[in-house]
Design an enzyme around this catalytic site. Structure first.
Site, short mmCIF file in Angstrom:
data_model
loop_
_atom_site.label_atom_id
_atom_site.label_comp_id
_atom_site.label_asym_id
_atom_site.label_seq_id
_atom_site.Cartn_x
_atom_site.Cartn_y
_atom_site.Cartn_z
CD GLU A 172 -2.72 -1.35 -0.10
OE1 GLU A 172 -3.04 -0.19 -0.75
OE2 GLU A 172 -3.11 -2.35 -0.55
CG HIS A 200 -0.89 1.13 -4.55
ND1 HIS A 200 -0.92 1.04 -6.11
CD2 HIS A 200 -1.37 -0.10 -4.26
CE1 HIS A 200 -1.07 -0.32 -6.46
NE2 HIS A 200 -1.58 -0.97 -5.42
#
Lengths: 207, 632
Positions: B170, B173
């Site tokens: 995450e 990202h």
């Protein structure tokens, strides 16, 4: 035609000058990043040193037969704290880049690596004491220690990456010229010799 | 994944190319509009000039600008939402800063660690409560204002390393700015949608209410009805075409960004196994509460919680795991094995296979199981640590046993094998190994084969043909060829080969083929030849065909067995059922069904397209005399 020559005579040095500024600024940015990386390592080492007395105090009651190991941990911590103090002193010297010089860094890395080895030994020991592992307080302490160890590893990784980027630029042409002219020093990598740890595997008791 | 930088480079290059393609789709909209402008401008009719560069470029620029303006509202709407608000919109709750629970502390610590590794400020932490599956998402406009959320299931079920893996994904990202990239894509798509809707409005005769703006009505009056229809048709066609293309490209971009984030997660943690193991655990998840996530947010998640439209936003989990783990298969550790089953359990397993595909139930004996009290010492198999059968109906009357679903069994396999099971190419390799070497324990062969078959069936037809040819050749060259190899070969051939034309039913030869099949089954019992023959004769004597002849092992050539099975396939159902019942009687005659025996029964059952007899038919091993024949 004459105008053109005049313009060229003015513009070419100007272009080189601007280029020089860009190169200089890039080196400064890279050095800044490395310094930030070092500061991060320093914070995390401090955190580790602060955690250990608390940890030893808590597990002492359970690990009555492991007095030697606990004392070794304390000794290793004292060495590491001393090395860190020396490193702080090194950065306070005039004309320092804010990062300790190679020898001081190597000394600190050695001391911290020894401390890390002792801690992983303590981890392995704790595995053999189920009631110790089950205590909520100890669980929280071990979690705190795990995260500190990870942070040190990640901070070291980030620091080494940024130092490598900086050193590479510093040695490449044309950055080389700027680095020489403005005395950008070579920065040391954080290289802990993990070998001592590998050679003496922590004893694990199966009782 | 050793070379995560190369993997990142690969994903980055792919996503850059795709971004160009996306821009191409926008430009294409303008290019397609050019003929319409020409048509409506009437220039070619009056001047005969079809190629007008200034008009062309003006048209393309104008259309692109119009799409930009149309998408601006959406872009603003998406960019305005701050990370926390987005997280709460998706059902996440902020992690209370003073929570002292171990899982919460661990989550906070792990995120802070990865933030250090990535060199960004620590994101705000959120939890998706009451969500049992493993998932996570990231949100944020810029590096200083981000949030990540993980499900409660992930916090409870993942180890520290695995949690670190998904948090690193995450954060990757966030570092790559994927949220921002995606708003732009979504906004452009929205612009194309409005473009199409405009055309649709022209087609459906336009709004005629008094509430419609005056300029709209005057526009309608000024353009001829027929022309309006034509224009609308063109715009709908162009808009739908490019919208479709852009949607497809956007899905491809988000898939590449997932690979990129996976590779970056490995760079941050320097450990591919954490994320790979987490994805593995997630692969078995079902029943998510996240099924109502809106389409524009699906790409934010670690694993697509729901699939919208035709194009998957995430790459298949198997592909991601394969890239993380690399493709090398390590040798199997010795000592892993399956215990033989009791007959009732074995039949239950077989029926389970028939009913649920691969959902097999395997049973393992615990080491402290009681010793078998054999009725007849001479007939007892070499295994001693098995449990006495208590009942012939129902499963596991004995609480000393542990049930393993085949999924659980799979999870106990070495990671390299598990990974091979996901991917057709490595599954092919494993299949060749399975048939060709003795590295794999005998008891593993059938369960592994059953797990491999669904994956192998994903291969293309020529690939399957090549695999079978390869297997056949491999078996042909084996110095120590055994019947296991033949059985495996038949199992693979039957499940990978589309059913060939049946051989004609020849009643005169059936007796011979049945005898061959039963002899093979008896030989699989594994004791000395005399015992095999004795068991064969015992079962046959009680059947409707007591005159079947025992076929000595040396006559049971692969060709003979293959021919027998092929011929029996053509037989009427009643005969096939009888053949299977006799096989069951032979296999269960000694009160134990070994893994290779139930594997054989499964093979015969699939080859003959006849179900394994129901449990009610089951012979009671305590009364060995009556085993065998139960006439249909």
């Amino acid at each position: 035609m004459e105008h053109l020559t005049t313009w060229l005579l003015i513009l070419t040095p100007l272009a080189f000058f601007v280029w020089g500024i860009v190169l200089y600024n890039r080196l400064v940015t890279l050095r800044q990043r490395a310094q930030n990386g070092w500061a991060q390592i320093d914070v995390q080492l401090q955190r580790r040193h602060d955690l250990i007395p608390n940890l030893v105090e808590t597990v002492k009651a359970y690990l009555t037969h492991e007095r030697e190991t606990l004392e070794a941990v304390i000794r290793a911590r004292q060495n590491a704290v001393a090395a860190q103090t020396a490193a702080h002193a090194a950065t306070q010297r005039p004309r320092s880049s804010g990062i300790p010089d190679r020898d001081t860094m190597a000394h600190l890395a050695e001391a911290e690596s020894a401390l890390g080895g002792m801690l992983s030994r303590l981890f392995a020991l704790a595995e053999a004491y189920p009631d110790l592992k089950a205590t909520a307080n100890v669980q929280a302490l071990f979690e705190a220690l795990t995260t500190t160890e990870n942070r040190i590893a990640f901070a070291r990784q980030a620091y080494n990456d940024s130092v490598t980027a900086y050193n590479t630029h510093r040695e490449q042409f044309p950055d080389l010229l700027i680095a020489q002219a403005f005395a950008f020093p070579e920065l040391p990598l954080w290289e802990a010799s993990d070998r001592s740890q590998l050679e003496t595997p922590p004893p694990v008791r199966l009782s | 994944m050793r070379d995560f930088f190369a993997q990142q480079e690969r994903a980055l290059r792919a996503s850059r190319t795709l971004l160009l393609a996306f821009a191409g789709a926008i430009v294409l909209t303008g290019i397609l509009c050019y003929p319409i402008v020409l048509l409506f401008a009437d220039t070619p009719l009056t001047t005969g000039k079809w190629w007008d560069p200034p008009l062309f470029f003006t048209t393309v620029a104008a259309v692109a600008f119009t799409l930009f303006v149309l998408s601006a509202g959406k872009r603003w709407q998406l960019a305005r939402m701050d990370a926390g608000a987005l997280a709460e919109w998706l059902g996440a709750e902020p992690l209370a800063p003073d929570t002292q629970s171990l899982t919460a502390t661990r989550y906070r610590h792990v995120t802070e660690e990865i933030a250090i590794a990535a060199g960004i400020p620590c994101p705000q932490l959120y939890v998706i409560p009451r969500e049992p599956t493993i998932n996570a998402f990231a949100a944020g406009r810029n590096l200083s204002q981000t949030a990540i959320a993980v499900t409660e299931g992930a916090l409870q079920r993942l180890t520290r390393t695995e949690l670190q893996g998904i948090v690193a994904h995450e954060i990757a990202h966030i570092v790559h700015g994927d949220m921002r990239l995606n708003w732009h894509l979504v906004a452009w798509l929205y612009g194309l949608e409005l473009f199409t809707n405009f055309g649709r409005a022209l087609l459906t005769d336009g709004p005629q209410h008094s509430s419609t703006p005056r300029f709209w009505r005057s526009l309608h009056r000024s353009v001829q009805y027929r022309q309006r229809q034509l224009l609308g048709l063109f715009l709908v066609g162009i808009g739908s075409l490019t919208h479709f293309m852009a949607q497809m490209i956007r899905a491809a971009i988000t898939r590449q960004r997932e690979f990129l984030a996976d590779a970056t997660a490995v760079q941050l943690t320097r450990n591919p196994t954490g994320l790979a193991q987490a994805l593995r655990k997630a692969a078995n998840d079902r029943a998510s509460l996240l099924a109502f996530v809106p389409a524009e947010a699906v790409h934010l998640f670690l694993i697509a919680p729901v699939r919208w439209g035709g194009f998957p936003s995430h790459p298949p989990l198997g592909d991601r795991i394969r890239r993380l783990e690399g493709t090398t298969t390590a040798p199997l550790p010795p000592g892993a094995y399956l215990e033989p089953l009791e007959p009732d359990e074995a039949l239950w397993v077989l029926q389970h296979i028939a009913a649920h595909g691969t959902g097999v139930l395997l049973v393992r004996n615990e080491p402290h199981a009681t010793k078998r009290q054999t009725d007849d010492v001479s007939e007892s198999p070499p295994q001693t640590q098995t449990v006495r059968l208590k009942s012939n109906i129902g499963l596991h009357p004995d609480s000393t046993k542990k049930r393993l679903t085949i999924q659980e069994w799979r999870e106990q396999l070495p990671p390299s094998i598990q990974q091979a099971l996901y991917h057709p190419q490595s599954a092919t390799q494993l299949t060749v190994d399975l048939v060709g070497t003795s590295r794999i324990p005998a008891a593993w062969r059938y369960p592994l084969a059953l797990l491999l078959i669904p994956t192998l069936q994903r291969l293309s037809k020529p690939e399957r043909k090549m695999l079978l040819a390869n297997l056949k050749q491999k078996i042909g060259t084996l110095p120590d060829r055994t019947r296991y190899h033949l059985l495996l070969w038949l199992l693979f051939r039957n499940s990978l080969h589309s059913p060939q034309a049946r051989s004609p039913f020849l009643p005169g030869r059936m007796r011979q083929h049945l005898a061959t099949l039963l002899s093979v089954t008896a030989v699989l019992g594994g004791e000395n030849p005399a015992m095999q023959k004795q068991r064969f004769l015992k079962v046959v004597a009680q059947s409707a065909h007591p005159d079947l002849l025992w076929q000595p092992p040396e006559s049971l050539t692969p060709q003979a067995i293959e021919a027998a099975l092929d011929a029996l396939r053509a037989a009427p159902p009643s005969l096939r059922h009888l053949a299977l019942q006799l096989c069951v009687a032979l296999v269960t005659a000694d009160g134990l069904v070994h893994p290779h025996e139930w594997g054989w029964l499964a093979t015969v059952s699939t080859l003959l397209e006849s179900p394994v007899p129901l449990l009610d038919y089951l012979p009671d091993p305590h009364t060995k005399g009556q085993t065998g024949d139960t006439q249909p």
